[in-house]
Design a protein around this motif. Structure first.
Motif, short mmCIF file in Angstrom:
data_model
loop_
_atom_site.label_atom_id
_atom_site.label_comp_id
_atom_site.label_asym_id
_atom_site.label_seq_id
_atom_site.Cartn_x
_atom_site.Cartn_y
_atom_site.Cartn_z
N MET A 1 0.85 -1.18 0.00
CA MET A 1 0.00 0.00 0.00
C MET A 1 0.89 1.24 0.00
O MET A 1 0.86 2.03 0.94
N LEU A 2 1.67 1.36 -1.04
CA LEU A 2 2.60 2.49 -1.13
C LEU A 2 2.25 3.35 -2.33
O LEU A 2 1.78 2.83 -3.34
N VAL A 3 2.47 4.63 -2.20
CA VAL A 3 2.31 5.53 -3.35
C VAL A 3 3.66 5.55 -4.07
O VAL A 3 4.64 6.07 -3.55
N GLU A 4 3.67 4.95 -5.24
CA GLU A 4 4.96 4.69 -5.90
C GLU A 4 5.69 5.96 -6.32
O GLU A 4 6.90 5.96 -6.44
N THR A 5 4.92 7.03 -6.58
CA THR A 5 5.57 8.26 -7.05
C THR A 5 6.09 9.09 -5.89
O THR A 5 6.72 10.12 -6.11
N PHE A 6 5.80 8.67 -4.66
CA PHE A 6 6.24 9.42 -3.49
C PHE A 6 7.61 8.90 -3.02
O PHE A 6 7.99 7.77 -3.31
N GLU B 1 7.64 10.54 2.37
CA GLU B 1 6.26 10.97 2.11
C GLU B 1 5.27 9.85 2.39
O GLU B 1 4.19 10.06 2.93
N LEU C 1 4.79 9.60 6.04
CA LEU C 1 4.03 10.72 6.57
C LEU C 1 2.53 10.58 6.34
O LEU C 1 1.73 11.02 7.16
N LEU C 2 2.18 9.98 5.22
CA LEU C 2 0.77 9.93 4.81
C LEU C 2 -0.13 9.40 5.93
O LEU C 2 0.03 8.27 6.38
N GLY C 3 -1.05 10.25 6.36
CA GLY C 3 -1.96 9.86 7.43
C GLY C 3 -1.42 10.16 8.82
O GLY C 3 -2.14 10.11 9.81
N HIS C 4 -0.11 10.45 8.89
CA HIS C 4 0.51 10.79 10.17
C HIS C 4 1.37 12.04 10.02
O HIS C 4 2.52 12.06 10.42
N GLU C 5 0.76 13.07 9.40
CA GLU C 5 1.57 14.23 9.02
C GLU C 5 1.95 15.09 10.23
O GLU C 5 2.96 15.76 10.23
N LEU D 1 3.65 20.65 5.87
CA LEU D 1 4.55 19.50 5.92
C LEU D 1 5.95 19.82 6.44
O LEU D 1 6.56 18.99 7.08
#
Lengths: 371, 323, 528
Positions: free
Chosen positions: C100-105, C109, C112-116, C121
């Motif tokens: 469940m990773l955002v490949e372009t990040f 990042e 951080l997603l969801g735990h910013e 930022l």
């Protein structure tokens, strides 16, 4: 755009009949609300619309004349849809197809119509096909979004045709940008004349020989899509492009061919409009019927058996809408465009909303009592 | 000196024409970055243009018109969201439906309310966004080159142009430097990653399409109450699609998208100036073909003659929890 | 059904307890009255066949689904987990099989997603970097924080997932089939990390179908079958055979009877075939081998090391840039327009790795999927029309012969189970009596009964003198079926073994790119 997977077990007639009827009822309800918001009487307005469309022989004739064009543009959208392409350029393809039809009719003055008709079919189809094949090619080989390019091609077609009408094709001494009239010999016979010849009197209406042509196109499209290996390949590309590649199909070429076919069908619509009724080439003759084909195709579930009734329905709305605008000055004929939009929304984008509810209704009534 | 004036006025037109295009493209940016196809820009803009002109005509206030435009376009966004986020419908079909409804409804309502055959009445100056002269415009004018550039091209636009100008860097900052931007970009690439991080995918996407509607409303109001003086049937004439093309050209990033909008606007500004002018070597180009220029340009650019763009991975696909 | 309580943990509170969990999806009863107790600070294995309900159960624990009945307790407290955010708040983290990773990040990042930790930022980024670096040190999880995820090898991506869960405060970590994408040395490294997590008091729930891994790393193991927990053991008290029997519910046959191969002439010769992608990277590099009539050649390798490209090249779906294919003595070069239709004309049949995506059209009825690839066969369209009656009759015959259930050619393809879809695809391809059959992952997502059937059909085809090239991520399947084994790593064929001399250990080392049999350890940072 792939055909959605269905596991809810709805009987075919619920999908084919109940859902479309429900959709159109909802669309009419929303237009009633619009009419109410304008401050007019929705019941009176819709009655006037219905009467205008189906209440007289002439009205019915006009309805079927519009339906003829809509069958062509509806089939056009449907063929592309089966290949997974959303062609919203039928309007421009019909327009350019009209150029082919018009040129043949202008060139062959004096020829009998039955000799000219095969040539106008070829020319209208070829011009429409060419205009659609370019966006098809750009989608398949360059990855351009087909919706944007076909829309752009509508604008470009309008500009191109306007240029040709004003600068090249305008009849000498003529003020308005339209060609000289076609020779009487090349124009298609009217249905009421043909029926009159065998002793059946019908109302005078622009309904012409293009209607049987449209019905023949329905039969051919049905055979092609569902009963030939080319149609099978086209549907496979539309349903699952990866599977098509696996199966050795040339998805890119099929995309271009599907768009060409789609454009050809749109182009044939010009036969009804020009060779059938207007008898000359004129500015903006498709008048939105290409766009209406989108609603017709979606409502008819992209199947000829559905497209025919949907085309008659929208033909009726167009004819009735014109009558309505005549009776009620404050209601403009664009109300039909709103209805089109609502039908596209409900029959296309929101098809998932009503299906489950309908399916629940069925499973509930189908459950044995006491189970 | 004539040449300079000609160029300055060309650039001035470019800025005027670019502003609504960029506002719409930015609307597309928020929507598509969240994974929702923005083919509905055209309809939302048209709805905004009508709402703005109708409200301004009745109330005499351009600002109230702007408010109405924003509300109308956001309502359209909600419809798009309802079909494509909540009901996971086909987003392309939904967008075409919205464009069609907007086209029909604006014409019907305009005719019913104003009886002018689908237009709204011409707006008085007070009901439109007027030109603003920036401070020191006249003082600086004598400066060579920069002075006239400031006075003619930068100064003298309506407030919405400056709003658009501010939104460009602001959006870039939001996208890359804020929590919202991080989540926005994530949900357009991999909604499952967002979901498993405990963030609601539908909520995020709804926020994005509402922002998209908000910006389209401003773009629409611009057309009918700043650039024009009233609503005309189908007055967007494909600008929503051009905006989307600019977004694609700008590779879904705010500042390059601004550049693409300026390019389109430049072609458009040039186009009006070419009409009736004999081009050396070609002669006088017919007006209809010149008018087709922006559309032809769009097709050529989209055909990837400037390099292939990679869209957000999840754009157009509804999010279904699936294991 | 009462599970056997794990012997080691008796007094301390359970990290997680599942009490009577029940879940249905329409007609499918995915979990039936599941009871499970996970001891804090332990590694608990969960085994079962495909479709036994493991993933559903863990998805319920992570809040992806809500149970229809039953209770979840975390550290003794009954809790309601309505979504992943609740699970995260309770200290439950999950590493999904598909990351469940955002490949372009970048890695940071993604963390951080969801735990910013704030709307802006900048400052959060700096804070997160410090915290993450601490975690990396504590658990030995080296990950380059500023690298873009798409550029990282899968092994490292998996560490990012683990790090992500820990960064979000996971005390209980669920791993779903974590070794499916790893080479054996990478798997060893993962187990060292899990061991370290356990020693620091974290709890690990390991879902797998590989019994060796269960034996190697877990403290306790529970077996799921048909949605139920059918057995629980302390790992030290059980063995592989006992677990396998519990999984299948009868005496499991782990071997396949087959006679030695009698290879004939070469059907396929691959000579220096290379595939270069758009980025200029060689996905397949200088492949050279032969497949002869009457033998099964297996290709072993960790997913993503060129096997898929090799299959696609041979099937005519992917153009190659260099080299020659020789099919039945006819050479084919890169410019010869070899495509999928041409492959079939030359007697090559293909059961692709990704069956659902490629080999059936879900929206079509089964009889239409049953001619996919052979749609131009004139037997189906004697005139210009497709003779659907004939197609339906042939499909019915295929279904009979390959035991596809339900035996209804008119049923929509998507309504068949994975195993039955696979049997239909196998039937379609084998029925052609191809000279060369390309098979990718023949039993992925297929139940045990169908696996044995499919294996027998493949061996029978071989015994009819046909050539078979098999790609599988399951080393056991490769070992059971193949007469010869090629090992791929990094787009190259790095070794060849006869079935008799192949062991999992030798192949495993080759898969990891370690040349020579002596090397026992992965080169440090091989995948960083």
């Amino acid at each position: 755009m792939s055909t959605a997977t269905r596991t809810d077990g709805l009987p075919w007639w619920a999908t084919a009949l109940v859902l479309p009827v429900f959709n159109i009822a909802l669309a009419l309800l929303i237009s009633a609300l619009v009419i109410l918001a304008i401050g007019e009487d929705p019941v009176g307005a819709l009655t006037s619309m219905l009467a205008g469309a189906f209440g007289s022989g002439t009205g019915l004739g006009y309805t079927l004349y519009y339906a003829t064009s809509l069958i062509f543009t509806g089939l056009s959208v449907a063929v592309a849809y089966h290949a997974g392409l959303f062609n919203i350029g039928s309007e421009g393809q019909a327009y350019v197809g009209g150029l082919g039809v018009g040129l043949v009719c202008l060139a062959l003055g004096g020829w009998p119509w039955w000799l000219v008709l095969p040539l106008t079919i070829l020319a209208g189809g070829a011009f429409g096909a060419a205009w659609a094949a370019v966006p098809g090619y750009l989608q398949a080989y360059r990855g351009s979004h087909i919706v944007i390019t076909t829309i752009m091609f509508n604008f470009i077609a309008a500009a191109l045709m306007a240029y040709l009408m004003v600068n090249v094709l305008k009849a000498p001494g003529q003020m308005s940008p339209e060609s000289r009239g076609f020779d009487d010999s090349v124009t298609l016979p009217m249905i009421h004349d043909m029926l009159g010849a065998i002793g059946i009197e019908t109302a005078n209406a622009p309904l012409n020989l293009s209607l049987p042509l449209a019905l023949a196109a329905c039969a051919l499209v049905w055979l092609f899509i569902w009963h030939t290996r080319w149609g099978f390949a086209l549907r496979t590309v539309g349903a699952n492009e990866h599977a098509a590649r696996y199966a050795g199909m040339n998805a890119r070429r099929i995309t271009v061919v599907a768009m060409a076919l789609s454009g050809a069908l749109a182009g044939l619509m010009a036969i009804n409009e020009l060779q059938g009724v207007q008898h000359r080439l004129l500015l903006n003759f498709p008048a939105g019927l290409g766009f209406t084909g989108i609603a017709v195709a979606l409502m008819g579930r992209a199947h000829p058996a559905g497209i025919i009734p949907a085309a008659i329905l929208f033909g009726g709305l167009l004819q009735g809408g014109a009558e309505l605008a005549f009776d009620y000055q404050s209601i403009s004929p664009e109300l039909v465009v709103v209805i089109q939009g609502v039908v596209i929304l409900f029959a296309g984008a929101l098809e998932h909303m009503f299906r489950p509810a309908l399916a629940r209704l069925f499973t509930r009534s189908a459950k044995p009592v006491g189970a | 000196m004539d040449g300079l004036i000609w160029i300055l006025s060309l650039l001035d037109s470019m800025v005027r024409l670019a502003a609504p295009l960029f506002l719409a493209a930015l609307a597309g940016f928020y929507s598509e970055r969240a994974g929702v196809i923005a083919l509905d820009l055209e309809g939302k803009m048209l709805a905004g243009a009508f709402a703005a002109a109708a409200t301004a005509a009745v109330t005499g206030s351009a600002w109230l018109g702007l408010g109405a435009a924003v509300i109308a376009a956001m309502a359209m966004s909600l419809l798009h969201g309802f079909a494509s986020i909540t009901h996971r419908g086909d987003q392309v079909v939904s967008a075409v439906a919205i464009n069609t409804i907007a086209l029909g409804l604006t014409a019907v309502l305009a005719n019913a309310w104003f009886g002018l055959g689908g237009r709204t009445p011409n707006l008085e100056a007070g009901a439109r966004f007027g030109e603003i002269t920036l401070p020191l415009a006249e003082t600086l004018r004598p400066l060579p080159l920069l002075g006239p550039l400031y006075a003619e091209v930068i100064s003298g636009h309506n407030i919405l142009v400056y709003i658009a100008a501010v939104l460009a860097p602001l959006s870039a900052w939001i996208a890359y430097r804020s929590r919202f931007g991080l989540r926005l970009r994530a949900v357009g690439e991999n909604p499952a990653a967002v979901d498993t991080a405990g963030i609601s995918v539908p909520a995020l996407r709804y926020q994005a399409v509402l922002i998209s509607g908000f910006l389209c409303g401003i773009a629409g109001a611009y057309l009918s109450t700043a650039q024009g003086a009233g609503f005309q049937q189908n007055m967007t004439a494909g600008k929503g699609y051009l905006a989307l093309a600019a977004l694609i050209l700008g590779k879904w990033r705010p500042l390059p998208t601004l550049a693409a909008c300026l390019l389109f606007a430049f072609a458009d500004a040039l186009q009006t100036r070419l009409q009736g002018v004999a081009v050396p070597g070609i002669g006088e180009v017919p007006v209809q073909l010149i008018e087709a220029l922006p559309y032809v340009l769009t097709v050529l650019l989209l055909a990837g003659f400037v390099g292939r763009a990679v869209p957000p991975k999840a754009v157009g696909t509804p999010y279904v929890k699936d294991r | 059904m009462t599970p056997v309580p794990p012997a080691a943990a008796t007094a301390q509170p359970w990290a997680v307890e599942l009490v009577g969990i029940d879940k249905r999806f329409g007609p499918v009863h995915a979990n039936r009255d599941v009871h499970l107790q996970i001891a804090a600070g332990s590694i608990h294995g969960l085994v079962g066949e495909n479709g036994a309900g493991k993933s559903t159960l863990m998805s319920i624990l992570y809040g992806f689904y809500q149970a229809d009945a039953g209770e979840i307790r975390v550290r003794g407290e009954p809790v309601r987990i309505k979504g992943p955010q609740d699970a995260i708040a309770l200290g439950i983290g999950m590493v999904h099989q598909h990351f469940m990773l955002v490949e372009t990040f970048t890695v940071l990042e993604n963390l951080l997603l969801g735990h910013e930790g704030g709307a802006v930022l900048g400052p959060a980024r700096a804070r997160a970097r410090r915290n993450v670096e601490e975690l990396e040190r504590d658990f030995g999880l080296e990950v380059p924080l500023d690298a873009v995820v798409a550029d990282l090898p899968v092994g490292v991506q998996q560490r990012v997932e683990i790090l992500k869960a820990l960064y979000r405060g996971a005390e209980v970590l669920i791993l779903d089939e974590p070794t499916a994408v790893l080479s054996p040395p990478e798997a060893q490294q993962l187990f060292r990390i899990l061991d370290r997590l356990r020693s620091q008091g974290r709890t690990v729930l390991l879902i797998t179908h590989k019994l060796k891994e269960i034996m190697a790393i877990t403290d306790h193991v529970s077996v799921l079958r048909q949605g139920q927990v059918v057995a629980g053991f302390a790992t030290a008290d059980t063995n592989e055979q006992e677990l396998a029997d519990a999984m299948v519910g009868r005496k499991a046959v782990l071997t396949l009877d087959k006679a030695p191969a009698r290879p004939g002439a070469a059907v396929l010769t691959v000579d220096g075939v290379t595939v270069t992608d758009a980025q200029g990277i060689d996905r397949l590099q200088d492949a050279r081998f032969q497949v002869r009539a009457g033998e099964i050649v297996g290709i072993a390798g960790v997913a993503g090391n060129g096997q898929s490209e090799l299959l696609e090249v041979l099937a005519g779906m992917l153009p190659f840039s260099h080299g020659t294919l020789t099919l039945k003595d006819q050479p084919i070069g890169p410019g010869d327009g070899y495509d999928a239709a041409g492959a079939r004309r030359r007697g090559v049949a293909h059961v692709p790795e990704d069956r659902l995506k490629l080999a059936v059209v879900k929206a079509f009825p089964a009889y239409q999927s049953a001619i996919l690839g052979y749609q131009d066969d004139r037997a189906f369209s004697p005139g210009w029309r497709l003779d659907w009656k004939r197609v339906v009759a042939r499909t019915a015959a295929l279904m009979e012969r390959f035991d596809v259930r339900p035996r209804n050619p008119l049923l929509k393809s998507s309504l068949f189970s994975g195993g039955n879809q696979q049997k239909l695809v196998m039937a379609r391809e084998i029925e052609r009596e191809p000279d060369l059959l390309l098979v990718g992952q023949p039993t992925r997502g297929v139940d045990i009964g169908a696996i044995a059937f499919i294996h027998r059909e493949l061996v029978a085809l071989r015994d009819r003198g046909k050539a078979i090239l098999l790609v599988s991520a399951e080393l056991e399947e490769i070992l059971a079926l193949s007469d010869r084994i090629l090992v791929m790593c990094g787009g190259r064929i790095v070794g060849e073994l006869l079935a008799a001399e192949a062991t999992e250990g030798r192949i495993g080392r080759m898969m990891a790119g370690i040349s020579g049999d002596g090397a026992a350890q992965a080169p440090a940072g091989a995948d960083a």
